[in-house]
Design a protein around this motif. Structure first.
Motif, PDB file in Angstrom:
ATOM      1  N   LEU A 150       0.833  -1.208   0.000  1.00 29.89           N
ATOM      2  CA  LEU A 150       0.000   0.000   0.000  1.00 29.89           C
ATOM      3  C   LEU A 150       0.868   1.259   0.000  1.00 29.89           C
ATOM      4  CD1 LEU A 150      -2.877  -0.892   2.504  1.00 29.89           C
ATOM      5  CD2 LEU A 150      -2.999  -0.766   0.029  1.00 29.89           C
ATOM      6  N   GLU A 153       1.927   1.957  -3.403  1.00 34.80           N
ATOM      7  CA  GLU A 153       0.822   2.530  -4.187  1.00 34.80           C
ATOM      8  C   GLU A 153       0.554   3.989  -3.803  1.00 34.80           C
ATOM      9  OE1 GLU A 153      -2.011  -1.209  -5.443  1.00 34.80           O
ATOM     10  OE2 GLU A 153      -2.496  -0.171  -3.603  1.00 34.80           O
ATOM     11  N   SER A 154       0.953   4.333  -2.589  1.00 34.72           N
ATOM     12  CA  SER A 154       0.632   5.687  -2.134  1.00 34.72           C
ATOM     13  C   SER A 154       1.769   6.675  -2.378  1.00 34.72           C
ATOM     14  CB  SER A 154       0.276   5.666  -0.649  1.00 34.72           C
ATOM     15  OG  SER A 154       1.392   5.276   0.095  1.00 34.72           O
ATOM     16  N   ARG A 157       1.693  10.397  -3.974  1.00 38.25           N
ATOM     17  CA  ARG A 157       0.280  10.809  -3.972  1.00 38.25           C
ATOM     18  C   ARG A 157       0.046  11.741  -2.794  1.00 38.25           C
ATOM     19  NH1 ARG A 157      -3.479   7.207  -7.020  1.00 38.25           N
ATOM     20  NH2 ARG A 157      -4.985   8.680  -6.205  1.00 38.25           N
ATOM     21  N   ASP A 159      -2.959  13.009  -2.294  1.00 36.04           N
ATOM     22  CA  ASP A 159      -4.403  13.005  -2.026  1.00 36.04           C
ATOM     23  C   ASP A 159      -4.808  11.887  -1.056  1.00 36.04           C
ATOM     24  OD1 ASP A 159      -3.952  10.843  -3.659  1.00 36.04           O
ATOM     25  OD2 ASP A 159      -5.751  11.107  -4.874  1.00 36.04           O
ATOM     26  N   LEU A 160      -3.856  11.380  -0.296  1.00 30.16           N
ATOM     27  CA  LEU A 160      -4.191  10.302   0.636  1.00 30.16           C
ATOM     28  C   LEU A 160      -5.105  10.825   1.737  1.00 30.16           C
ATOM     29  CD1 LEU A 160      -0.768   8.503   1.271  1.00 30.16           C
ATOM     30  CD2 LEU A 160      -2.409   8.151  -0.552  1.00 30.16           C
ATOM     31  N   SER A 161      -5.996   9.948   2.187  1.00 29.79           N
ATOM     32  CA  SER A 161      -6.830  10.322   3.332  1.00 29.79           C
ATOM     33  C   SER A 161      -6.089   9.901   4.605  1.00 29.79           C
ATOM     34  CB  SER A 161      -8.175   9.596   3.256  1.00 29.79           C
ATOM     35  OG  SER A 161      -7.960   8.203   3.355  1.00 29.79           O
ATOM     36  N   LYS A 163      -7.234   8.032   6.686  1.00 24.17           N
ATOM     37  CA  LYS A 163      -7.515   6.595   6.811  1.00 24.17           C
ATOM     38  C   LYS A 163      -6.438   5.800   6.066  1.00 24.17           C
ATOM     39  CE  LYS A 163     -10.872   3.127   5.640  1.00 24.17           C
ATOM     40  NZ  LYS A 163     -11.463   2.726   4.367  1.00 24.17           N
ATOM     41  N   ASN A 164      -6.073   6.250   4.861  1.00 24.09           N
ATOM     42  CA  ASN A 164      -5.007   5.579   4.103  1.00 24.09           C
ATOM     43  C   ASN A 164      -3.718   5.561   4.915  1.00 24.09           C
ATOM     44  OD1 ASN A 164      -6.078   7.251   1.094  1.00 24.09           O
ATOM     45  ND2 ASN A 164      -6.447   5.134   1.645  1.00 24.09           N
ATOM     46  N   ARG A 167      -3.914   3.374   7.994  1.00 23.35           N
ATOM     47  CA  ARG A 167      -3.984   1.949   7.637  1.00 23.35           C
ATOM     48  C   ARG A 167      -2.564   1.424   7.373  1.00 23.35           C
ATOM     49  NH1 ARG A 167      -6.090  -2.641   8.417  1.00 23.35           N
ATOM     50  NH2 ARG A 167      -6.203  -4.034   6.669  1.00 23.35           N
TER      51      ARG A 167
ATOM     52  N   ASP B 322      -8.283  -1.154   0.292  1.00 24.80           N
ATOM     53  CA  ASP B 322      -7.516  -0.160   1.057  1.00 24.80           C
ATOM     54  C   ASP B 322      -6.594   0.677   0.175  1.00 24.80           C
ATOM     55  OD1 ASP B 322      -8.436  -0.683   3.601  1.00 24.80           O
ATOM     56  OD2 ASP B 322      -7.092  -2.387   3.845  1.00 24.80           O
ATOM     57  N   SER B 323      -6.487   0.308  -1.084  1.00 26.93           N
ATOM     58  CA  SER B 323      -5.491   0.966  -1.934  1.00 26.93           C
ATOM     59  C   SER B 323      -5.765   2.462  -2.111  1.00 26.93           C
ATOM     60  CB  SER B 323      -5.466   0.303  -3.304  1.00 26.93           C
ATOM     61  OG  SER B 323      -4.639   1.048  -4.158  1.00 26.93           O
ATOM     62  N   PRO B 324      -4.736   3.279  -1.938  1.00 23.90           N
ATOM     63  CA  PRO B 324      -4.915   4.721  -2.152  1.00 23.90           C
ATOM     64  C   PRO B 324      -5.227   5.056  -3.608  1.00 23.90           C
ATOM     65  CG  PRO B 324      -2.790   4.242  -1.118  1.00 23.90           C
ATOM     66  CD  PRO B 324      -3.365   2.946  -1.537  1.00 23.90           C
ATOM     67  N   LEU B 325      -4.971   4.105  -4.516  1.00 20.49           N
ATOM     68  CA  LEU B 325      -5.284   4.368  -5.923  1.00 20.49           C
ATOM     69  C   LEU B 325      -6.785   4.618  -6.110  1.00 20.49           C
ATOM     70  CD1 LEU B 325      -3.166   1.683  -7.864  1.00 20.49           C
ATOM     71  CD2 LEU B 325      -2.566   4.010  -7.315  1.00 20.49           C
ATOM     72  N   ASN B 327      -8.638   6.373  -4.236  1.00 23.28           N
ATOM     73  CA  ASN B 327      -9.070   7.698  -3.769  1.00 23.28           C
ATOM     74  C   ASN B 327      -9.599   8.497  -4.966  1.00 23.28           C
ATOM     75  OD1 ASN B 327      -8.103   6.915  -1.362  1.00 23.28           O
ATOM     76  ND2 ASN B 327      -6.467   8.422  -1.208  1.00 23.28           N
TER      77      ASN B 327
END
Lengths: 327, 351
Positions: A150, A153-154, A157, A159-161, A163-164, A167, B322-325, B327
């Motif tokens: 994850l 993937e983040s 970015r 724009d993560l929340s 929560k992201n 997590r 759960d992936s931020p992708l 969003n």
């Protein structure tokens, strides 16, 4: 302020910890000796916070620290393996002011070394012949991989929340903390309620640990590069809060985010406000964590056993130390 | 007041605080919002509330609660059905069309608002979660006040429907009743369709055939040819919005016991369902063209495909819920509905 005196329990745990040989036994004839490389890199200089937590939590619920030595060692091995792999993913050159394993050898060697640590961790757990312990190890590894995935993937970015972010923090940091508590609970054959309450405590502690880490990213005293996560394109709790508080900053933020350029779009005041907010959340979570321990104490009493009050006090000290740590 | 306020979720005080958004410690009262669910009691979960230090203006709060971006989901199908009839030379009842348009939008506002309230009371929405308008999770307004706001829009929606109903009682009573039951039953008692994995079906019917039939009957006093096909197109696009939303919420919904189609199927199979929704949407239009109830110009909606490909490809690239992708994907799905409606409307204008 009252000075805290080291308790006899702390001495006992320190003694137990000192009995653990945190080096990898030489097994086989791989050249260069991967075991020596591991000992000289990921296993050197750590604070052994996780083994300490494992023994301390064990003492809290009444498990003799000496029974947990192999568990504590396995936990440290898993943590170290995750560091070895992390350094490859992050292309890190230095860890704890020393060259990383991948920098000393190669990415391939570092990955294999991490894998070796995982096999040794498994071997350590197998000694207990306890399926639940093995399942917990497997769950922890699963979470570590998912968390890392994850995080990949983040990357880059903005724009993560929250929560992201939380997590990932839970999977990467909290999962090992969870295991530190679960291991003694398994040996103690604790009931479901005690396990649930302990899991809640470890979840909160894991989140606290990561949030403080995110704040330390902006402290000169931490020994890390200022705003390292921002420079590497990883949004953390502080930068997320900064963006939430100052939406007009986003354009400039995204221009330099992850570019490894020390150009910071925030003012000292904005940064300080964001850090205060994150520290406020940390304080709130610690207060909730304290509630969890109170609940475990009450539940233990209702079931006719008692938690160790000295260990409870040590856990409070640990929680304070987590909040106030500077490195 | 220091530290979070922790209340057990089975206590009367908890229900009161959750409903009123206010906590009183004997001396002072504070606006509060739930911040975290924790287990500090073996039998029951507790909820930590944080104090909300400031609230924006009432106007901003209520405007945000409308979720304006979603309102095109009801307005566009109405406009497209009206254009479809107009191009086939059916007599348009403009007052009825305008009333139906406002009625449908008011009803959707009511659904949005009720949904926020129910998710708040069921402890599904917490700060940081992607769902809802956020006015309750931020503690800007109480659930009590927001539900009252929803009642106002439900009443307005019903009021808009009354003049149309008087003129076409039998047909519209059926469609209107299904609509009202669907609106209230989506998240509210006793049906709570959303929590029984029937949310997708409900949304498909409400934002598709029921809405289309309602507009057709209100505007033209009859079901016009091609109405079912465009309605099904819109219904599936609306399902796409809900489904990507639910795909992101799979762990959260499972934890809270809410049943959704995505939750029942799991992330992997849900991706296939999403593709099927979009495929079925186009299949409906194709059917309309092949049976000559829709003009070939509706092929203009094919311009929407890049957006759909983008949505589907993000879902396939993401490692899981759960992936931020993911969003922002719900916004993209809403944009697909909006763009689909605009393209369909433009296509019909060129007939």
């Amino acid at each position: 302020m009252k000075q805290y005196q080291p308790s006899s329990l702390r001495v006992e745990i320190d003694n137990a910890l000192s009995q653990i040989d945190f080096s990898v036994e030489i097994d086989g004839s791989r050249k260069p000796l991967v075991e020596e490389l591991i000992d000289a890199t990921v296993l050197v200089g750590g604070k052994r916070m996780r083994p300490h937590l494992c023994l301390l939590f064990g003492a809290y619920i009444g498990v003799d620290p000496m029974e947990l030595l192999d568990c504590a060692k396995s936990i440290e091995f898993v943590h170290s393996a995750s560091l070895a792999h992390d350094d490859v993913i992050d292309e890190a050159k230095l860890r704890r002011s020393k060259k990383t394993l991948n920098e000393k050898t190669s990415n391939i060697h570092a990955v294999l070394a991490g894998d070796l640590l995982l096999t040794r961790a498994t071997r350590g757990i197998l000694k207990y012949q306890n399926n639940a312990l093995l399942e917990d190890l497997s769950d922890t590894l699963d979470d570590l991989v998912t968390g890392e995935w994850l995080q990949l993937e983040s990357r880059y970015r903005s724009d993560l929340s929250m929560k992201n972010i939380e997590r990932i923090a839970y999977l990467k940091t909290g999962s090992v903390m969870r295991w530190c508590c679960l291991a003694p609970l398994r040996l103690f054959a604790a009931d479901e309620v005690t396990i649930d309450l302990s899991l809640e405590w470890s979840r909160l502690i894991g989140l606290v640990f990561q949030a403080v880490d995110d704040c330390l990213d902006f402290e000169e005293s931490s020994g890390k590069r200022f705003a390292q996560d921002y420079l590497e394109g990883q949004l953390n709790q502080v930068t997320h809060t900064l963006l939430q508080n100052n939406p007009s900053m986003r354009g400039e933020f995204e221009k330099h985010f992850g570019k490894n350029e020390p150009v910071f779009p925030w003012t000292a005041m904005e940064l300080s406000q964001a850090m205060d907010e994150v520290r406020g959340v940390v304080a709130g979570r610690l207060s909730l964590a304290n509630e969890c321990l109170d609940a475990i104490d009450r539940h233990a009493q209702s079931r006719g056993w008692q938690t160790n009050p000295e260990a409870r006090q040590e856990l409070n000290v640990l929680m304070q130390a987590l909040e106030k740590r500077t490195v | 007041m220091e530290g979070p306020i922790i209340l057990k979720s089975n206590s009367d005080e908890f229900q009161k605080v959750l409903w009123n958004g206010e906590y009183c410690d004997g001396e002072r009262c504070f606006h509060v919002a739930p911040s975290e669910m924790i287990q500090t009691d073996p039998q029951v979960k507790s909820v930590a509330f944080k104090i909300v230090s400031s609230r924006p203006s009432t106007l901003k709060i209520y405007l945000e609660s409308l979720r304006a971006i979603s309102l095109t989901a009801t307005a566009l199908p109405g406009i497209v059905v009206m254009l479809l009839g107009l191009k086939s030379f059916y007599m348009v009842s403009w007052p009825h069309f305008i009333l139906a348009l406002f009625g449908a939008v008011f009803m959707q506002i009511a659904v949005n608002v009720y949904n926020d309230v129910e998710d708040h009371l069921k402890l599904i929405d917490f700060p940081g979660n992607p769902g809802g308008s956020g006015v309750l999770t931020k503690g800007w307004v109480s659930a009590k006040a927001l539900r009252r706001f929803g009642h106002v829009f439900l009443a307005l929606g019903v009021l808009c429907g009354i003049p149309i109903l008087i003129d076409n009682f039998e047909a519209l009573l059926l469609v209107g009743s299904i609509g009202v039951i669907g609106v209230i039953g989506y998240s509210g008692w006793p049906l709570r369709l959303k929590y029984r994995a029937l949310g997708d079906v409900n949304v498909f019917l409400l934002c598709g055939p029921v809405l289309g039939a309602g507009f057709s009957l209100a505007t033209f006093d009859q079901i016009i040819p091609g109405m079912w096909q465009v309605s099904v197109f819109f219904g599936f696009l609306a399902c796409g919005i809900l489904h990507v939303n639910n795909m992101q919420d799979i762990p959260l919904d499972r934890e809270s016991g809410a049943r959704t189609l995505a939750g029942e199927l799991g992330y992997k199979k849900s991706k296939i369902v999403l593709v099927s929704f979009y495929f079925a949407a186009y299949l409906a239009l194709l059917h309309g063209v092949l049976t000559s109830v829709l003009p070939w110009q509706v092929a203009g909606t094919l311009l929407l495909l890049p957006v759909i490909f983008q949505i589907v490809s993000i879902c396939y690239k993401a490692s899981g819920p759960d992936s931020p992708l993911l969003n922002g994907i719900r916004i993209k799905a809403a944009q697909a509905h909006l763009l689909g409606g605009i393209l369909l409307a433009i296509s019909l204008m060129f007939v």
